[in-house]
Design a protein around this motif. Structure first.
Motif, PDB file in Angstrom:
ATOM      1  N   LEU A   1     -36.435  48.115 -50.954  1.00  0.00           N
ATOM      2  CA  LEU A   1     -35.231  47.492 -50.407  1.00  0.00           C
ATOM      3  C   LEU A   1     -34.285  46.974 -51.474  1.00  0.00           C
ATOM      4  O   LEU A   1     -33.135  46.634 -51.172  1.00  0.00           O
ATOM      5  N   ALA A   2     -34.724  46.915 -52.717  1.00  0.00           N
ATOM      6  CA  ALA A   2     -33.876  46.391 -53.787  1.00  0.00           C
ATOM      7  C   ALA A   2     -32.510  47.090 -53.869  1.00  0.00           C
ATOM      8  O   ALA A   2     -31.483  46.421 -54.052  1.00  0.00           O
ATOM      9  N   PRO A   3     -32.434  48.421 -53.693  1.00  0.00           N
ATOM     10  CA  PRO A   3     -31.128  49.085 -53.774  1.00  0.00           C
ATOM     11  C   PRO A   3     -30.175  48.715 -52.632  1.00  0.00           C
ATOM     12  O   PRO A   3     -28.971  48.984 -52.731  1.00  0.00           O
ATOM     13  N   LEU A   4     -30.700  48.127 -51.561  1.00  0.00           N
ATOM     14  CA  LEU A   4     -29.844  47.756 -50.433  1.00  0.00           C
ATOM     15  C   LEU A   4     -29.241  46.365 -50.602  1.00  0.00           C
ATOM     16  O   LEU A   4     -28.276  46.022 -49.907  1.00  0.00           O
ATOM     17  N   ALA A   5     -29.806  45.573 -51.476  1.00  0.00           N
ATOM     18  CA  ALA A   5     -29.358  44.193 -51.634  1.00  0.00           C
ATOM     19  C   ALA A   5     -27.870  44.145 -51.970  1.00  0.00           C
ATOM     20  O   ALA A   5     -27.409  44.772 -52.931  1.00  0.00           O
ATOM     21  N   GLY A   6     -27.112  43.412 -51.155  1.00  0.00           N
ATOM     22  CA  GLY A   6     -25.675  43.278 -51.352  1.00  0.00           C
ATOM     23  C   GLY A   6     -24.847  44.310 -50.625  1.00  0.00           C
ATOM     24  O   GLY A   6     -23.625  44.164 -50.525  1.00  0.00           O
ATOM     25  N   ARG A   7     -25.462  45.342 -50.111  1.00  0.00           N
ATOM     26  CA  ARG A   7     -24.725  46.362 -49.373  1.00  0.00           C
ATOM     27  C   ARG A   7     -24.539  45.916 -47.921  1.00  0.00           C
ATOM     28  O   ARG A   7     -25.416  45.290 -47.341  1.00  0.00           O
ATOM     29  N   THR A   8     -23.418  46.291 -47.335  1.00  0.00           N
ATOM     30  CA  THR A   8     -23.160  45.895 -45.957  1.00  0.00           C
ATOM     31  C   THR A   8     -24.002  46.730 -44.995  1.00  0.00           C
ATOM     32  O   THR A   8     -24.388  47.871 -45.302  1.00  0.00           O
ATOM     33  N   VAL A   9     -24.262  46.150 -43.837  1.00  0.00           N
ATOM     34  CA  VAL A   9     -25.000  46.861 -42.796  1.00  0.00           C
ATOM     35  C   VAL A   9     -24.278  48.145 -42.425  1.00  0.00           C
ATOM     36  O   VAL A   9     -24.902  49.203 -42.228  1.00  0.00           O
ATOM     37  N   GLU A  10     -22.957  48.099 -42.352  1.00  0.00           N
ATOM     38  CA  GLU A  10     -22.167  49.271 -41.968  1.00  0.00           C
ATOM     39  C   GLU A  10     -22.244  50.375 -43.010  1.00  0.00           C
ATOM     40  O   GLU A  10     -22.355  51.569 -42.674  1.00  0.00           O
ATOM     41  N   GLU A  11     -22.188  50.001 -44.284  1.00  0.00           N
ATOM     42  CA  GLU A  11     -22.275  50.993 -45.361  1.00  0.00           C
ATOM     43  C   GLU A  11     -23.611  51.715 -45.316  1.00  0.00           C
ATOM     44  O   GLU A  11     -23.673  52.952 -45.430  1.00  0.00           O
ATOM     45  N   VAL A  12     -24.683  50.958 -45.146  1.00  0.00           N
ATOM     46  CA  VAL A  12     -26.013  51.559 -45.105  1.00  0.00           C
ATOM     47  C   VAL A  12     -26.165  52.428 -43.861  1.00  0.00           C
ATOM     48  O   VAL A  12     -26.673  53.555 -43.926  1.00  0.00           O
ATOM     49  N   ALA A  13     -25.704  51.931 -42.710  1.00  0.00           N
ATOM     50  CA  ALA A  13     -25.840  52.694 -41.461  1.00  0.00           C
ATOM     51  C   ALA A  13     -25.112  54.028 -41.542  1.00  0.00           C
ATOM     52  O   ALA A  13     -25.593  55.048 -41.015  1.00  0.00           O
ATOM     53  N   ALA A  14     -23.957  54.045 -42.184  1.00  0.00           N
ATOM     54  CA  ALA A  14     -23.208  55.298 -42.313  1.00  0.00           C
ATOM     55  C   ALA A  14     -23.987  56.317 -43.129  1.00  0.00           C
ATOM     56  O   ALA A  14     -24.031  57.513 -42.778  1.00  0.00           O
TER      57      ALA A  14
ATOM     58  N   ASP B   1     -38.387  44.504 -39.991  1.00  0.00           N
ATOM     59  CA  ASP B   1     -37.026  43.975 -39.894  1.00  0.00           C
ATOM     60  C   ASP B   1     -36.560  43.430 -41.242  1.00  0.00           C
ATOM     61  O   ASP B   1     -37.347  42.882 -42.023  1.00  0.00           O
ATOM     62  N   LEU B   2     -35.254  43.555 -41.479  1.00  0.00           N
ATOM     63  CA  LEU B   2     -34.672  43.150 -42.750  1.00  0.00           C
ATOM     64  C   LEU B   2     -33.761  41.942 -42.574  1.00  0.00           C
ATOM     65  O   LEU B   2     -33.108  41.781 -41.552  1.00  0.00           O
ATOM     66  N   GLU B   3     -33.719  41.137 -43.617  1.00  0.00           N
ATOM     67  CA  GLU B   3     -32.856  39.957 -43.609  1.00  0.00           C
ATOM     68  C   GLU B   3     -31.414  40.371 -43.901  1.00  0.00           C
ATOM     69  O   GLU B   3     -31.156  41.184 -44.794  1.00  0.00           O
ATOM     70  N   VAL B   4     -30.500  39.801 -43.134  1.00  0.00           N
ATOM     71  CA  VAL B   4     -29.072  40.038 -43.322  1.00  0.00           C
ATOM     72  C   VAL B   4     -28.380  38.691 -43.436  1.00  0.00           C
ATOM     73  O   VAL B   4     -28.584  37.803 -42.608  1.00  0.00           O
ATOM     74  N   GLU B   5     -27.543  38.545 -44.445  1.00  0.00           N
ATOM     75  CA  GLU B   5     -26.747  37.331 -44.613  1.00  0.00           C
ATOM     76  C   GLU B   5     -25.299  37.730 -44.862  1.00  0.00           C
ATOM     77  O   GLU B   5     -25.021  38.540 -45.751  1.00  0.00           O
ATOM     78  N   GLY B   6     -24.413  37.199 -44.036  1.00  0.00           N
ATOM     79  CA  GLY B   6     -23.002  37.529 -44.198  1.00  0.00           C
ATOM     80  C   GLY B   6     -22.707  38.997 -44.043  1.00  0.00           C
ATOM     81  O   GLY B   6     -21.784  39.517 -44.679  1.00  0.00           O
ATOM     82  N   GLY B   7     -23.474  39.669 -43.188  1.00  0.00           N
ATOM     83  CA  GLY B   7     -23.251  41.089 -42.952  1.00  0.00           C
ATOM     84  C   GLY B   7     -23.795  42.008 -44.020  1.00  0.00           C
ATOM     85  O   GLY B   7     -23.560  43.218 -43.978  1.00  0.00           O
ATOM     86  N   ARG B   8     -24.542  41.446 -44.973  1.00  0.00           N
ATOM     87  CA  ARG B   8     -25.100  42.247 -46.061  1.00  0.00           C
ATOM     88  C   ARG B   8     -26.619  42.074 -46.140  1.00  0.00           C
ATOM     89  O   ARG B   8     -27.134  40.984 -45.887  1.00  0.00           O
ATOM     90  N   TYR B   9     -27.292  43.145 -46.484  1.00  0.00           N
ATOM     91  CA  TYR B   9     -28.743  43.072 -46.664  1.00  0.00           C
ATOM     92  C   TYR B   9     -29.067  42.257 -47.910  1.00  0.00           C
ATOM     93  O   TYR B   9     -28.375  42.349 -48.930  1.00  0.00           O
ATOM     94  N   THR B  10     -30.115  41.461 -47.821  1.00  0.00           N
ATOM     95  CA  THR B  10     -30.553  40.666 -48.975  1.00  0.00           C
ATOM     96  C   THR B  10     -31.610  41.373 -49.800  1.00  0.00           C
ATOM     97  O   THR B  10     -31.900  40.947 -50.928  1.00  0.00           O
ATOM     98  N   GLY B  11     -32.228  42.405 -49.234  1.00  0.00           N
ATOM     99  CA  GLY B  11     -33.346  43.069 -49.904  1.00  0.00           C
ATOM    100  C   GLY B  11     -34.682  42.470 -49.531  1.00  0.00           C
ATOM    101  O   GLY B  11     -35.716  42.854 -50.087  1.00  0.00           O
ATOM    102  N   ARG B  12     -34.658  41.533 -48.566  1.00  0.00           N
ATOM    103  CA  ARG B  12     -35.895  40.892 -48.119  1.00  0.00           C
ATOM    104  C   ARG B  12     -36.183  41.244 -46.663  1.00  0.00           C
ATOM    105  O   ARG B  12     -35.294  41.574 -45.896  1.00  0.00           O
TER     106      ARG B  12
END
Length: 216
Positions: free
Chosen positions: A62-75, A134-145
Motif C-alpha cells: 500500500l505504500a505506493p498509494l499513500a497520498g493518492r486520491t481515491v478517484e485517481e486510484v479507482a480510475a 479495508d484501507l484508511e482514507v483521510e481527506g480523500g486520500r489513501y494513507t497507506g494504512r
C-alpha cells in the motif's frame, strides 16, 4: 437464503490480483519495477507457504498509494481490471457463480486482498457483496494504512460473522470456494466447503475430510 461464498485469487481468477496490481503499478510508473516486484514475489511465496504476516504485505503493497486520491486510484483500477483481470476469470467460475445465482442464493466474495481491488473485480461478475481488507482514507486520500480486522485466515471468519449479524444472514446451507490452506478456518466453518485448484495442504485436508475438490 443460502449463501455462496467465494475466495478471489486463484479461485475466481487465474492469478493473484494484488501481485498483478503490483506489476501494473510498475507499468504505469508508480513503483520501481525491479526491487518492488522482487519483494512482492518474496512475500507472496510466504503466503503460499502459509507463513505470511499479512500486516507486512499490506504495509509494503500500500505504500505506493499513500497520498493518492481515491478517484485517481479507482480510475487506474478500472483500466487494470479491463486489461489484466477480465481475461483471467475462470470460465467454470463464471458458470458456478451463475448457477448459484439461478438457485436464488446470495453471493459474497471474501478475499485477503485490498477492498479497492476486490470490490470492483467482484462487481465485474455481478457480485455486489464483498469483504476485503479495508484501507484508511483521510481527506480523500489513501494513507497507506489498513483499518479494521484483516480478512485473512481467522480474520475472514470474524469479518464474516460480523457481516452475517449485520445482514441478518446465517451460514445454514452455505458453500465456500477457495484454493488456499490459509482459508481452512472458514472452509471448516461452512456446511459445504469446496476446494478449488487447491494447494497441496488444502488438497490433502479436503481429501481426508471428504470435501468436494474441483479443478477450474
Amino acid at each position: 437464503m443460502a449463501l455462496a461464498l467465494f475466495d478471489l485469487d486463484e479461485t475466481l481468477i487465474h492469478g493473484d490480483c494484488a501481485s498483478l496490481w503490483s506489476a501494473y503499478m510498475a507499468r504505469i510508473g508508480w513503483v520501481d519495477g525491479g526491487d518492488f516486484l522482487q519483494r512482492d514475489q518474496q512475500l507472496m511465496a510466504l503466503y503460499s507457504e502459509g507463513k505470511l504476516a499479512m500486516e507486512d504485505y499490506m504495509a509494503f503493497s500500500l505504500a505506493p498509494l499513500a497520498g493518492r486520491t481515491v478517484e485517481e486510484v479507482a480510475a487506474q483500477v478500472e483500466l487494470y481490471i479491463g486489461a489484466v483481470i477480465e481475461p483471467l476469470f475462470y470460465a467454470e467460475a463464471r458458470r458456478t457463480v451463475q448457477a448459484h445465482r439461478e438457485q436464488g442464493e446470495r453471493l459474497l466474495v471474501i478475499s485477503a486482498s485490498a477492498a479497492f481491488l476486490v470490490k470492483p473485480i467482484a462487481a465485474r461478475l455481478g457480485i455486489e457483496a464483498a469483504l476485503a481488507i479495508d484501507l484508511e482514507v483521510e481527506g480523500g486520500r489513501y494513507t497507506g494504512r489498513t483499518v479494521g480486522v484483516l480478512t485473512y485466515r481467522e480474520g475472514k471468519v470474524l469479518r464474516l460473522a460480523n457481516w452475517l449479524e449485520a445482514e441478518g444472514e446465517t451460514l445454514a446451507g452455505a458453500s465456500f470456494y477457495s484454493d488456499s490452506r490459509n482459508d481452512l478456518p472458514l472452509l471448516k466453518a461452512v456446511p459445504r466447503p469446496v476446494a478449488v485448484n487447491p494447494d497441496a495442504v488444502l488438497r490433502e485436508h479436503a481429501r481426508q475430510a471428504g470435501w468436494a475438490i474441483v479443478e477450474w
